[in-house]
Motif scaffolding. Structure first.
Motif, PDB file in Angstrom:
ATOM      1  N   GLY A  12     -13.221  -7.895  29.490  1.00  0.00           N
ATOM      2  CA  GLY A  12     -12.964  -8.428  28.150  1.00  0.00           C
ATOM      3  C   GLY A  12     -12.939  -7.308  27.117  1.00  0.00           C
ATOM      4  N   PHE A  13     -12.996  -7.699  25.886  1.00  0.00           N
ATOM      5  CA  PHE A  13     -12.861  -6.741  24.773  1.00  0.00           C
ATOM      6  C   PHE A  13     -14.030  -5.748  24.742  1.00  0.00           C
ATOM      7  CE2 PHE A  13     -13.845  -6.628  19.976  1.00  0.00           C
ATOM      8  CZ  PHE A  13     -13.196  -5.409  19.787  1.00  0.00           C
ATOM      9  N   ILE A  14     -15.226  -6.213  24.387  1.00  0.00           N
ATOM     10  CA  ILE A  14     -16.356  -5.279  24.245  1.00  0.00           C
ATOM     11  C   ILE A  14     -16.753  -4.723  25.610  1.00  0.00           C
ATOM     12  CG2 ILE A  14     -18.720  -5.003  23.414  1.00  0.00           C
ATOM     13  CD1 ILE A  14     -18.204  -7.437  21.562  1.00  0.00           C
ATOM     14  N   ASP A  35     -16.394  -9.871  36.685  1.00  0.00           N
ATOM     15  CA  ASP A  35     -15.664 -10.661  35.685  1.00  0.00           C
ATOM     16  C   ASP A  35     -14.873 -11.753  36.415  1.00  0.00           C
ATOM     17  OD1 ASP A  35     -14.635  -9.815  32.523  1.00  0.00           O
ATOM     18  OD2 ASP A  35     -13.580 -11.390  33.616  1.00  0.00           O
ATOM     19  N   LYS A  36     -14.826 -12.920  35.801  1.00  0.00           N
ATOM     20  CA  LYS A  36     -14.071 -14.038  36.387  1.00  0.00           C
ATOM     21  C   LYS A  36     -12.574 -13.905  36.120  1.00  0.00           C
ATOM     22  CE  LYS A  36     -13.968 -19.103  36.098  1.00  0.00           C
ATOM     23  NZ  LYS A  36     -14.456 -20.283  35.357  1.00  0.00           N
ATOM     24  N   THR A  38     -11.014 -14.822  33.202  1.00  0.00           N
ATOM     25  CA  THR A  38     -10.509 -15.999  32.505  1.00  0.00           C
ATOM     26  C   THR A  38      -9.316 -15.537  31.677  1.00  0.00           C
ATOM     27  OG1 THR A  38     -11.784 -15.594  30.490  1.00  0.00           O
ATOM     28  CG2 THR A  38     -12.893 -16.854  32.256  1.00  0.00           C
ATOM     29  N   GLY A  41      -9.967 -12.159  30.134  1.00  0.00           N
ATOM     30  CA  GLY A  41     -10.219 -10.969  30.949  1.00  0.00           C
ATOM     31  C   GLY A  41      -8.901 -10.321  31.351  1.00  0.00           C
ATOM     32  N   ASP A  61     -17.561 -15.643  39.254  1.00  0.00           N
ATOM     33  CA  ASP A  61     -17.967 -16.508  38.146  1.00  0.00           C
ATOM     34  C   ASP A  61     -19.489 -16.417  37.999  1.00  0.00           C
ATOM     35  OD1 ASP A  61     -18.651 -18.626  36.498  1.00  0.00           O
ATOM     36  OD2 ASP A  61     -17.302 -20.058  37.477  1.00  0.00           O
ATOM     37  N   ILE A  62     -19.959 -16.057  36.826  1.00  0.00           N
ATOM     38  CA  ILE A  62     -21.414 -15.900  36.653  1.00  0.00           C
ATOM     39  C   ILE A  62     -22.164 -17.217  36.865  1.00  0.00           C
ATOM     40  CG2 ILE A  62     -21.454 -13.848  35.172  1.00  0.00           C
ATOM     41  CD1 ILE A  62     -21.842 -15.851  32.756  1.00  0.00           C
ATOM     42  N   LEU A  83     -22.416  -9.286  29.335  1.00  0.00           N
ATOM     43  CA  LEU A  83     -21.503  -9.610  28.223  1.00  0.00           C
ATOM     44  C   LEU A  83     -20.616 -10.810  28.520  1.00  0.00           C
ATOM     45  CD1 LEU A  83     -21.175  -6.052  28.471  1.00  0.00           C
ATOM     46  CD2 LEU A  83     -20.628  -6.652  26.128  1.00  0.00           C
ATOM     47  N   SER A  87     -16.070 -16.662  24.203  1.00  0.00           N
ATOM     48  CA  SER A  87     -16.457 -15.984  22.955  1.00  0.00           C
ATOM     49  C   SER A  87     -15.747 -16.474  21.695  1.00  0.00           C
ATOM     50  CB  SER A  87     -16.196 -14.476  23.111  1.00  0.00           C
ATOM     51  OG  SER A  87     -14.797 -14.234  23.162  1.00  0.00           O
ATOM     52  N   SER A 134     -25.878 -10.566  22.628  1.00  0.00           N
ATOM     53  CA  SER A 134     -25.669 -11.797  21.865  1.00  0.00           C
ATOM     54  C   SER A 134     -25.045 -11.488  20.501  1.00  0.00           C
ATOM     55  CB  SER A 134     -26.980 -12.569  21.727  1.00  0.00           C
ATOM     56  OG  SER A 134     -26.696 -13.867  21.233  1.00  0.00           O
ATOM     57  N   TYR A 183     -20.113 -22.701  20.120  1.00  0.00           N
ATOM     58  CA  TYR A 183     -20.219 -21.326  20.630  1.00  0.00           C
ATOM     59  C   TYR A 183     -21.595 -20.745  20.314  1.00  0.00           C
ATOM     60  CZ  TYR A 183     -19.949 -16.209  20.430  1.00  0.00           C
ATOM     61  OH  TYR A 183     -20.220 -14.866  20.571  1.00  0.00           O
ATOM     62  N   LYS A 187     -24.756 -19.607  22.755  1.00  0.00           N
ATOM     63  CA  LYS A 187     -25.320 -18.253  22.788  1.00  0.00           C
ATOM     64  C   LYS A 187     -26.820 -18.293  22.454  1.00  0.00           C
ATOM     65  CE  LYS A 187     -23.530 -14.760  23.323  1.00  0.00           C
ATOM     66  NZ  LYS A 187     -23.237 -13.966  24.566  1.00  0.00           N
ATOM     67  N   ASN A 213     -17.027  -7.515  15.914  1.00  0.00           N
ATOM     68  CA  ASN A 213     -16.465  -6.248  16.387  1.00  0.00           C
ATOM     69  C   ASN A 213     -14.961  -6.214  16.147  1.00  0.00           C
ATOM     70  OD1 ASN A 213     -18.318  -5.041  19.229  1.00  0.00           O
ATOM     71  ND2 ASN A 213     -19.082  -6.270  17.564  1.00  0.00           N
TER      72      ASN A 213
HETATM   73  P1  NAD Z   1     -14.098 -11.603  25.428  1.00  0.00           P
HETATM   74  O1  NAD Z   1     -13.770 -13.052  25.327  1.00  0.00           O
HETATM   75  O2  NAD Z   1     -13.095 -10.600  25.000  1.00  0.00           O
HETATM   76  O3  NAD Z   1     -14.479 -11.246  26.936  1.00  0.00           O
HETATM   77  C1  NAD Z   1     -15.289 -12.071  27.714  1.00  0.00           C
HETATM   78  C2  NAD Z   1     -15.147 -11.643  29.168  1.00  0.00           C
HETATM   79  O4  NAD Z   1     -16.018 -12.490  29.955  1.00  0.00           O
HETATM   80  C3  NAD Z   1     -13.737 -11.809  29.728  1.00  0.00           C
HETATM   81  O5  NAD Z   1     -13.364 -10.669  30.454  1.00  0.00           O
HETATM   82  C4  NAD Z   1     -13.851 -13.024  30.633  1.00  0.00           C
HETATM   83  O6  NAD Z   1     -12.952 -13.001  31.732  1.00  0.00           O
HETATM   84  C5  NAD Z   1     -15.300 -12.936  31.091  1.00  0.00           C
HETATM   85  N1  NAD Z   1     -15.841 -14.242  31.513  1.00  0.00           N
HETATM   86  C6  NAD Z   1     -15.754 -15.413  30.830  1.00  0.00           C
HETATM   87  N2  NAD Z   1     -16.344 -16.400  31.535  1.00  0.00           N
HETATM   88  C7  NAD Z   1     -16.815 -15.826  32.676  1.00  0.00           C
HETATM   89  C8  NAD Z   1     -17.535 -16.319  33.785  1.00  0.00           C
HETATM   90  N3  NAD Z   1     -17.853 -17.618  33.892  1.00  0.00           N
HETATM   91  N4  NAD Z   1     -17.877 -15.459  34.769  1.00  0.00           N
HETATM   92  C9  NAD Z   1     -17.548 -14.138  34.681  1.00  0.00           C
HETATM   93  N5  NAD Z   1     -16.865 -13.626  33.659  1.00  0.00           N
HETATM   94  C10 NAD Z   1     -16.497 -14.457  32.661  1.00  0.00           C
HETATM   95  O7  NAD Z   1     -15.469 -11.426  24.646  1.00  0.00           O
HETATM   96  P2  NAD Z   1     -15.988 -10.210  23.750  1.00  0.00           P
HETATM   97  O8  NAD Z   1     -15.512 -10.402  22.374  1.00  0.00           O
HETATM   98  O9  NAD Z   1     -15.757  -8.952  24.459  1.00  0.00           O
HETATM   99  O10 NAD Z   1     -17.566 -10.537  23.747  1.00  0.00           O
HETATM  100  C11 NAD Z   1     -18.395 -10.050  24.799  1.00  0.00           C
HETATM  101  C12 NAD Z   1     -19.819 -10.508  24.542  1.00  0.00           C
HETATM  102  O11 NAD Z   1     -20.264 -10.026  23.291  1.00  0.00           O
HETATM  103  C13 NAD Z   1     -19.983 -12.033  24.480  1.00  0.00           C
HETATM  104  O12 NAD Z   1     -21.199 -12.349  25.098  1.00  0.00           O
HETATM  105  C14 NAD Z   1     -20.024 -12.339  22.993  1.00  0.00           C
HETATM  106  O13 NAD Z   1     -20.784 -13.499  22.749  1.00  0.00           O
HETATM  107  C15 NAD Z   1     -20.717 -11.093  22.463  1.00  0.00           C
HETATM  108  N6  NAD Z   1     -20.378 -10.718  21.074  1.00  0.00           N
HETATM  109  C16 NAD Z   1     -19.071 -10.585  20.677  1.00  0.00           C
HETATM  110  C17 NAD Z   1     -18.780 -10.170  19.374  1.00  0.00           C
HETATM  111  C18 NAD Z   1     -17.367  -9.975  18.902  1.00  0.00           C
HETATM  112  O14 NAD Z   1     -17.148  -9.721  17.726  1.00  0.00           O
HETATM  113  N7  NAD Z   1     -16.356 -10.048  19.749  1.00  0.00           N
HETATM  114  C19 NAD Z   1     -19.835  -9.890  18.492  1.00  0.00           C
HETATM  115  C20 NAD Z   1     -21.164 -10.051  18.936  1.00  0.00           C
HETATM  116  C21 NAD Z   1     -21.422 -10.445  20.227  1.00  0.00           C
END
Ligand code: NAD
Ligand code: DAU
Length: 377
Positions: A12-14, A35-36, A38, A41, A61-62, A83, A87, A134, A183, A187, A213
Motif C-alpha cells: 500500500g501507500f505508507i 499483503d492481501k 486488495t 495494494g 489475508d491478515i 500497517l 484505510s 494507527s 473507519y 482503528k 500522509n
Molecule cells: P493503503 O490503503 O494505501 O494500503 C493498505 C494496504 O493493506 C494495501 O496494500 C492492502 O492491499 C493491504 N490490505 C488491506 N486489507 C488487507 C488484509 N485483510 N490482509 C492483508 N493486507 C491487506 O493504506 P495507507 O494509507 O498506506 O495506510 C496504512 C496504514 O496506516 C493503515 O493502517 C492506516 O490506518 C494507517 N494510517 C494512514 C494514514 C494516511 O494518511 N494514509 C495516516 C495515519 C495512519
C-alpha cells in the motif's frame, strides 16, 4: 544484528515506503512484506526493491489466523510492523463490515498468531516487538475556532518559525478516544486490542497515531493524488461541503522515518503521536495543488480553477485534525524533514512524471495483472 521483520500492508501507500526504507537501510534484516493485494495494494510500488536478497513478498489475508500462524513461524518473525488495513473513510461509510473484518479481526488474528509463536520460544517475548500503525482519527474531531490560521500556542523546529493553527486544541497521546466514522471506530478498536495483548499477556507493543500522509504511491481515491490526476485530465474536483475542514499533512517519508526510529528506540507499551505541524483548510490546500499542477504543466495561472466543484459533504465529516507530536520530538528527537512547500512540489512532480503508474490504476490493469499472477498459487 540479524532480524526477521514482518511488515503488513507493504504494497500500500505508507507500507511501501516503510518496506523500501527497511530493505535499503538494513541489509542484515529479512523483510517479509505480507499483503492481501486488495484494490489498494500494488506491487508496482516496490519495483525498485523487489529483487533485493533481504526482501520477500507473501500474499495473504491478515484475518486468516492459520495463515498468520504459518507465516510467523516459517519466517521466525521477531518484529511486526502492522500497517495492513482498509484505510479510506468514504469506503467505510458504504461498507463498514469489511473494515471491522480487516482492521479489527485481522489485527486480532495477527496478535494471536504472534503471541502463540513468541510464547512457544525459550526466550518468549525477549527481543520481540509488535508495532501497530494507527491514525489521529481515533481521537475524533477538534473544533475549528479560527477560520484563518493563527500562530499555535507552541512553536517547534519542525514548523520552522510559526505553526499556524485553526483552533486552540491539539490531539495529545492522552486525548480520550472518540472515533466517529466506521473507519476510525475500527482503528480505535484495533488499537485497544493491541494494548490489551500487552496488559494481559505481556506482549511488547507500541502504537503510533499519525496525521494525514501525502507523497508518491498514494492510491488516487485520496484527496491529493485524486485531485492532481483530475486536474491533469481537466475533470471536476469534488470538494466536500464548503471545503473548510482542516487536516494536518505529513510527507510520507517522514512518517516512515518516524516508524523506523520508534520501532528501534520507542518505549514498550507506549504511544507516540506523529504529525506534520502543518494544518491546511481543504480549499486552501486544493488551491495550492491547482496552482502547482498548472505551473508544472505550463498552463497559465488560474487555468484549472473552474474545476473546483462543491459537492454534498461526507457523512459525519470530522472538522479538524491537529496532532501535537512534541513528545516524539522531545523523547526520540524526530521531526519532519520537509517543509510543506517542498513536499508538495516533490509530490506533484512525482505524479506528473509517473503517469503510467497512475493510468495503470485508473484503468484497473494493475489488479488484473496480479490476479492472473496469483490465480494458481
Ligand atoms: P493503503 O490503503 O494505501 O494500503 C493498505 C494496504 O493493506 C494495501 O496494500 C492492502 O492491499 C493491504 N490490505 C488491506 N486489507 C488487507 C488484509 N485483510 N490482509 C492483508 N493486507 C491487506 O493504506 P495507507 O494509507 O498506506 O495506510 C496504512 C496504514 O496506516 C493503515 O493502517 C492506516 O490506518 C494507517 N494510517 C494512514 C494514514 C494516511 O494518511 N494514509 C495516516 C495515519 C495512519
Ligand atoms: O488523518 C489520518 C487519515 O487521513 C488516515 O487515517 C486515513 O487512512 C486517510 O485516508 C486520511 O483520511 P482523510 O479522510 O482525512 O483523507 P482523504 O484524502 O480521504 O480526505 C482529506 C480531506 O479532503 C477530508 O476532509 C475529505 C476531503 N475530500 C476528500 C476527497 C477524497 C474532499 O473534499 N473531496 C474528495 O474527493
Amino acid at each position: 544484528m540479524k532480524r526477521n521483520i514482518l511488515i503488513t500492508g507493504g504494497a500500500g501507500f505508507i507500507g511501501s515506503h516503510v518496506v523500501r526504507l527497511f530493505v535499503n537501510k538494513y541489509p542484515d534484516y529479512r523483510i517479509v512484506n505480507l499483503d492481501k493485494l486488495t484494490y489498494a495494494g500494488n506491487l508496482a510500488n516496490l519495483k525498485d526493491i523487489e529483487e533485493k536478497p533481504n526482501y520477500t513478498f507473501v500474499r495473504a489475508d491478515i484475518a486468516d489466523l492459520e495463515e498468520m500462524r504459518r507465516v510467523i513461524r516459517e519466517y521466525e518473525i521477531d518484529g511486526i510492523i502492522h500497517l495492513a488495513a482498509e484505510s479510506h473513510v468514504d469506503r467505510s461509510i458504504k461498507d463498514p463490515f469489511t473494515f471491522a473484518r480487516t482492521n479489527v479481526m485481522g489485527t486480532l488474528a495477527l496478535l494471536q498468531a504472534a503471541k502463540e509463536y513468541w510464547e512457544s520460544l525459550p526466550e518468549k517475548y525477549d527481543g520481540k516487538m509488535f508495532y501497530h500503525i494507527s491514525t489521529d482519527e481515533v481521537y475524533g474531531a477538534l473544533e475549528l475556532t479560527h477560520t484563518e490560521g493563527t500562530p499555535a500556542p507552541f512553536t517547534t523546529k519542525a514548523s520552522a518559525g510559526e505553526h499556524m493553527a485553526f483552533g486552540t486544541e491539539f490531539f495529545l497521546e492522552t486525548t480520550k478516544y472518540n472515533p466517529h466514522s466506521p473507519y476510525s471506530a475500527s482503528k480505535a478498536s484495533s488499537d485497544h486490542f493491541v494494548r490489551s495483548y500487552h496488559d494481559t499477556y505481556g506482549m511488547p507493543v507500541i502504537v503510533t497515531n499519525c496525521s494525514n500522509n501525502y507523497g508518491p504511491y498514494q492510491f488516487p481515491e485520496k484527496l491529493i493524488p485524486l485531485f492532481i490526476n483530475n486536474i491533469r485530465h481537466g475533470k471536476p474536483l469534488p470538494v466536500y461541503g464548503k471545503g473548510e475542514n482542516v487536516r494536518d499533512w505529513l510527507f510520507v517519508e517522514d512518517h516512515a522515518r518516524a516508524i523506523d526510529l520508534i520501532f528501534h528506540e520507542g518505549k514498550v507499551a507506549d504511544t507516540y503521536n506523529i504529525g506534520g505541524f502543518n494544518e491546511w483548510k481543504n480549499i486552501d490546500l486544493i488551491k495550492v495543488i491547482i496552482k502547482t499542477v498548472d505551473r508544472m504543466l505550463g498552463n497559465p495561472e488560474g487555468h484549472s480553477d473552474h474545476l473546483i466543484t462543491y459537492v454534498t459533504d461526507r457523512l459525519g465529516h470530522d472538522m479538524r485534525y491537529a496532532i501535537d507530536s512534541r513528545k516524539l520530538q522531545a523523547e526520540l528527537g524526530w521531526e519532519p524533514s520537509l517543509q510543506f512547500e517542498e513536499g508538495i512540489e516533490k509530490t506533484v512532480r512525482w505524479y506528473l512524471d509517473n503517469q503510467e503508474w497512475m493510468d495503470n490504476i485508473t484503468s484497473g490493469d494493475y489488479e488484473r495483472y496480479y490476479d492472473d499472477m496469483y490465480k494458481n498459487r
